[in-house]
Design a protein around this motif. Structure first.
Motif, PDB file in Angstrom:
ATOM      1  N   LEU A   1      -6.656   2.255   4.246  1.00  0.00           N
ATOM      2  CA  LEU A   1      -7.708   1.766   3.353  1.00  0.00           C
ATOM      3  C   LEU A   1      -7.141   0.829   2.294  1.00  0.00           C
ATOM      4  O   LEU A   1      -7.677  -0.258   2.043  1.00  0.00           O
ATOM      5  CB  LEU A   1      -8.409   2.944   2.677  1.00  0.00           C
ATOM      6  N   ILE A   2      -6.045   1.239   1.680  1.00  0.00           N
ATOM      7  CA  ILE A   2      -5.475   0.433   0.595  1.00  0.00           C
ATOM      8  C   ILE A   2      -4.957  -0.900   1.129  1.00  0.00           C
ATOM      9  O   ILE A   2      -5.167  -1.954   0.521  1.00  0.00           O
ATOM     10  CB  ILE A   2      -4.352   1.214  -0.113  1.00  0.00           C
TER      11      ILE A   2
ATOM     12  N   ARG B   1      -0.201   9.108   2.372  1.00  0.00           N
ATOM     13  CA  ARG B   1      -1.123   9.489   3.442  1.00  0.00           C
ATOM     14  C   ARG B   1      -1.415   8.276   4.306  1.00  0.00           C
ATOM     15  O   ARG B   1      -1.709   7.201   3.784  1.00  0.00           O
ATOM     16  CB  ARG B   1      -2.474   9.911   2.829  1.00  0.00           C
TER      17      ARG B   1
ATOM     18  N   TRP C   1       1.406   3.254  -3.098  1.00  0.00           N
ATOM     19  CA  TRP C   1       0.312   3.964  -3.756  1.00  0.00           C
ATOM     20  C   TRP C   1      -0.017   5.301  -3.117  1.00  0.00           C
ATOM     21  O   TRP C   1      -0.818   6.064  -3.648  1.00  0.00           O
ATOM     22  CB  TRP C   1      -0.954   3.095  -3.763  1.00  0.00           C
ATOM     23  N   THR C   2       0.512   5.588  -1.970  1.00  0.00           N
ATOM     24  CA  THR C   2       0.048   6.790  -1.281  1.00  0.00           C
ATOM     25  C   THR C   2       1.096   7.396  -0.360  1.00  0.00           C
ATOM     26  O   THR C   2       2.053   6.738   0.035  1.00  0.00           O
ATOM     27  CB  THR C   2      -1.215   6.477  -0.443  1.00  0.00           C
TER      28      THR C   2
ATOM     29  N   ALA D   1       0.827  -1.213   0.000  1.00  0.00           N
ATOM     30  CA  ALA D   1       0.000   0.000   0.000  1.00  0.00           C
ATOM     31  C   ALA D   1       0.858   1.259   0.000  1.00  0.00           C
ATOM     32  O   ALA D   1       0.493   2.271  -0.588  1.00  0.00           O
ATOM     33  CB  ALA D   1      -0.917   0.008   1.219  1.00  0.00           C
TER      34      ALA D   1
ATOM     35  N   SER E   1      -4.045   7.685   6.231  1.00  0.00           N
ATOM     36  CA  SER E   1      -5.432   7.222   6.146  1.00  0.00           C
ATOM     37  C   SER E   1      -5.648   6.406   4.872  1.00  0.00           C
ATOM     38  O   SER E   1      -6.277   5.342   4.898  1.00  0.00           O
ATOM     39  CB  SER E   1      -6.392   8.412   6.193  1.00  0.00           C
ATOM     40  N   HIS E   2      -5.108   6.892   3.773  1.00  0.00           N
ATOM     41  CA  HIS E   2      -5.246   6.139   2.520  1.00  0.00           C
ATOM     42  C   HIS E   2      -4.500   4.806   2.605  1.00  0.00           C
ATOM     43  O   HIS E   2      -4.956   3.801   2.079  1.00  0.00           O
ATOM     44  CB  HIS E   2      -4.709   6.960   1.350  1.00  0.00           C
TER      45      HIS E   2
END
Ligand SMILES: Nc1ncnc2c1ncn2[C@@H]1O[C@H](COP(=O)(O)OP(=O)(O)OP(=O)(O)O)[C@@H](O)[C@H]1O
Ligand SMILES: [Mg+2]
Lengths: 408, 272
Positions: free
Chosen positions: A244-245, A238, A235-236, A232, A240-241
């Motif tokens: 989620l990921i 952040r 991909w980000t 994950a 919080s993201h």
């Protein structure tokens, strides 16, 4: 082959019967919960400790089996085994903590010691059990490599409840856990109880490990908490993201891996799930748009070209020769240079334009040093493409560049 | 010592203009049974900006950390605006000398500043547009608004320092404790940040800054705490920052020769 695919699709779409569907849903919930909590375990740099914890479950499982078969005559009562697993995992975690605090050993050495000792004890006990209770211990080795074959409705329910609890805690404690992982001094100064937050994190991890034992096996369950967050991260930028990921990746990988194992029944579930997760990791590593390897290489290539083209044209505008082979190649490709190295008419025009652009960029850097530092594209792309037109006009007026044509 | 400072405050303005906002009494701290701070008492007043001055290893950072309970103290208490530390956490913003964070953490400059708002956000509140704007304006105060979306690891040392300064500002605390916030920050930025801190005191906030530059202390600060393991002096700069006091703080390291009675921290240090 096509038959295999058809079976796999049937399983993936929950059409392969009640038992398979139960396994898939259970695995996905487990994978999601593990991925979500794994983000904070990773950011708190506790991934190795979690490895020790999972290995430390084995002696507990076997001892619980012995006790349960002595007292209840049914050694395979799942709840007894899980309690045993949790108990010895806590002991393992405490042992690591104790060694780090009271000896001069560093955490990695402590983890290595505890992990192998507990696992060794577990293996010895397991062998003992196998020679005493012939046949009765059949399910026990599943705890090492994992199996979904015997997953019951109650087991799936247990996983669902635990996943729900993990999800709730992640939502309610998101800010605190983020602070804990990022800046523990700040968290303390703000009055958060960091010790209890750490314990909460460890407890959730323990819960996931213990309920995942039977499905994925103790050797691999920890991969469920490590691979999804690492994937994950590509991909980000952040937290919080990332949560989620990672939850999504964990669920997806486990779903797919469990489906695979329901079709290829003689392959171990845990291994298939982890390999699926690894594939997702690999894909992320390669194609993630910001941090992925391909994007990175591409960006670098583009950057290199821009710099070479710009420097080459600027050299031409100063009537200097271009020596760098890559620069020459790029300029030739754009027909700014002829094969013999002479500058073409287009080349002269482009050089003029580039010189003007550079003057403007320099002026911008002088007038707005902070903004220029913050710009990723300073002096890389034509200035009109990056900053507002009125600002460009203002700059060129200041420079008394007469009659600037913005579009050419 | 504190009597002296209160006296001076009264003299200056004709009445007691400000109350004690940060009150530490009898703080003794040891690392491994080696005392680093010995019976330190200190008061800072609201609406004033205080410098903490002392040589390397004097215990300045330890003083801030221990007064906030971040390192264990053997004895001592802290009151913030009359409240015990435990009740007053939300009223303190602390900026450590070196932020010991994971620079690869998935967070932008703005995210870090937003963390300063967490304490006021409350249970289950997620950062909203309003919080983002608040955080952005704090970044703007330290000239970092243009870097809001950068991942924190991709900032320069001075820029990182400014982000953590912005986070402290975002906390909207009553008492600001800053451990060498200007270290590694350029002069222009130092000026900007200092104006911001001054503006805070104008609102009646209390600002306490560990500061190393003796030349600027006189110009920039109202009060000073001279410390070297023990308190050497505490009060308005003009009253307490004499050459004699500085000599005792730095025990000869400023070029004066060590003469006469060895006092306070200097004496202890000489024997350990
Ligand atoms: N974690 C620690 N363990 C043991 N001793 C420590 C520790 N931290 C600081 N010390 C010692 O305590 C003393 C005070 O340290 P402190 O960091 O408070 O000094 P300081 O005044 O902030 O210095 P500087 O100006 O260099 O920042 C020093 O002598 C230092 O060696
Ligand atoms: Mg210090």
């Amino acid at each position: 082959m096509s038959e295999f695919l058809a079976e796999l699709i049937k399983a993936l779409t929950l059409q392969a019967g009640y038992n398979t569907s139960l396994v898939l849903v259970g695995a996905a919930l487990l994978g999601g919960a593990a991925g979500g909590i794994g983000v904070f375990v990773l950011l708190r740099k506790r991934s190795l400790v979690s490895d020790a914890i999972s290995h430390a479950t084995l002696p507990g499982v076997v001892l619980a089996f012995m006790l349960a078969s002595y007292f209840f005559d049914d050694g395979r009562a799942l709840w007894a085994l899980l309690i045993g697993a949790a108990f010895s995992a806590v002991l393992g975690a405490l042992a690591v903590e104790w060694i780090v605090r009271y000896t001069r050993l560093k955490e990695d050495a402590a983890i290595g010691t505890v992990l192998s000792t507990f696992f060794a004890l577990g293996i010895v006990l397991l062998t003992l059990v196998q020679s005493v209770y012939q046949g009765g211990q059949a399910g026990l080795s599943d705890f090492i490599l994992g199996s979904t074959a015997g997953l019951l409705y109650q087991d799936a329910l247990l996983i669902a409840v635990s996943a729900f609890v993990v999800g709730l805690v992640l939502i309610f404690k998101f800010k605190e856990l983020t602070l804990l992982c990022f800046d523990i001094t700040f968290a303390k100064a703000q009055g958060y109880n960091v010790a209890s937050l750490d314990r909460l994190l460890l407890f959730l991890l323990l819960a996931v490990v213990v309920i995942g034992l039977k499905t994925v096996g103790l050797v691999l369950v920890i991969a469920l908490t490590i691979i999804p967050p690492v994937a994950a991260r590509f991909w980000t930028e952040r937290v919080s993201h990332m949560v989620l990921i990672a939850t999504f990746i964990g669920a997806l990988g486990s779903w797919f891996g469990a489906a695979l194992s329901s079709v290829a029944t003689d392959l171990p579930t845990g291994g298939l799930i982890v390999l699926t997760l690894f594939s997702i990791f690999l894909i992320s590593l390669l194609v993630a748009p910001k941090r992925g390897a391909l994007a990175h290489a591409l960006r670098h290539k583009l950057f290199q070209r821009r710099v070479h083209e710009r420097q080459g044209l600027l050299a031409i505008s100063r009537a200097e020769p271009v020596f760098d082979p890559l620069t020459q190649k790029i300029l030739r490709k754009k027909r700014f240079l002829r094969a013999d190295g002479a500058v073409t008419e287009e080349g002269h025009q482009a050089a003029q334009k580039m010189a003007r652009d550079q003057v403007l960029w320099n002026a911008y850097h002088q007038a707005y040093p902070i903004e220029a530092l913050a710009l990723e594209d300073w002096s890389l792309r034509p200035i009109e493409e990056v900053i507002p037109k009125d600002l460009v006009e203002e700059l060129s007026e200041e420079l008394m560049l007469t009659k600037v044509r913005l579009v050419q | 010592m504190s009597a002296l400072s209160k006296q001076s405050l009264i003299d200056e303005t004709g009445f007691i203009s400000s109350k004690v906002a940060f009150d530490v009494s009898g703080l003794t701290v040891a690392y491994d049974r080696k005392p680093v701070l010995w019976d330190v008492s200190f008061q800072a007043h609201s609406g004033r900006i205080t410098a903490i001055v002392g040589p390397n290893g004097a215990g300045k950072s330890t003083f801030l950390k221990a007064s906030l309970g971040l390192v264990p103290a053997v004895t001592g208490q802290t009151f913030i605006l009359g409240e015990a530390l435990k009740e007053a956490r939300k009223n303190i913003a602390y900026m450590p000398q070196r932020a010991s964070v994971d620079w690869d953490f998935p967070a932008s400059a703005l995210d870090v500043v937003m963390m300063g708002l967490y304490g006021r956000m409350g249970f289950l509140r997620w950062p909203s547009q309003h919080h983002r704007e608040q955080a952005l304006s704090c970044l703007d105060q330290v000239d970092m608004a243009d870097f809001a979306e950068r991942q924190i690891g991709q900032l320069s040392g001075g820029q990182q320092q400014r982000v953590f300064m912005a986070r402290a500002l975002a906390q909207e605390a009553e008492v600001y404790l800053m451990d060498e916030p200007f270290a590694g920050v350029d002069a222009a930025t130092e000026n900007v940040i200092f104006k911001t801190l001054k503006a805070l005191t104008a609102e009646g906030k209390t600002v306490i800054v560990v500061h190393h530059d003796l030349d600027t202390v006189r110009k920039m600060f109202d009060d000073v705490l001279l410390i070297n393991r023990q308190v050497i002096a505490n009060g308005p700069i003009d009253d307490v920052m004499s050459d004699e006091a500085l000599r005792r703080t730095y025990s000869g390291r400023l070029g004066f020769h060590k003469a006469g009675e060895p006092v306070g921290g200097a004496a202890v240090q000489a024997h350990v």
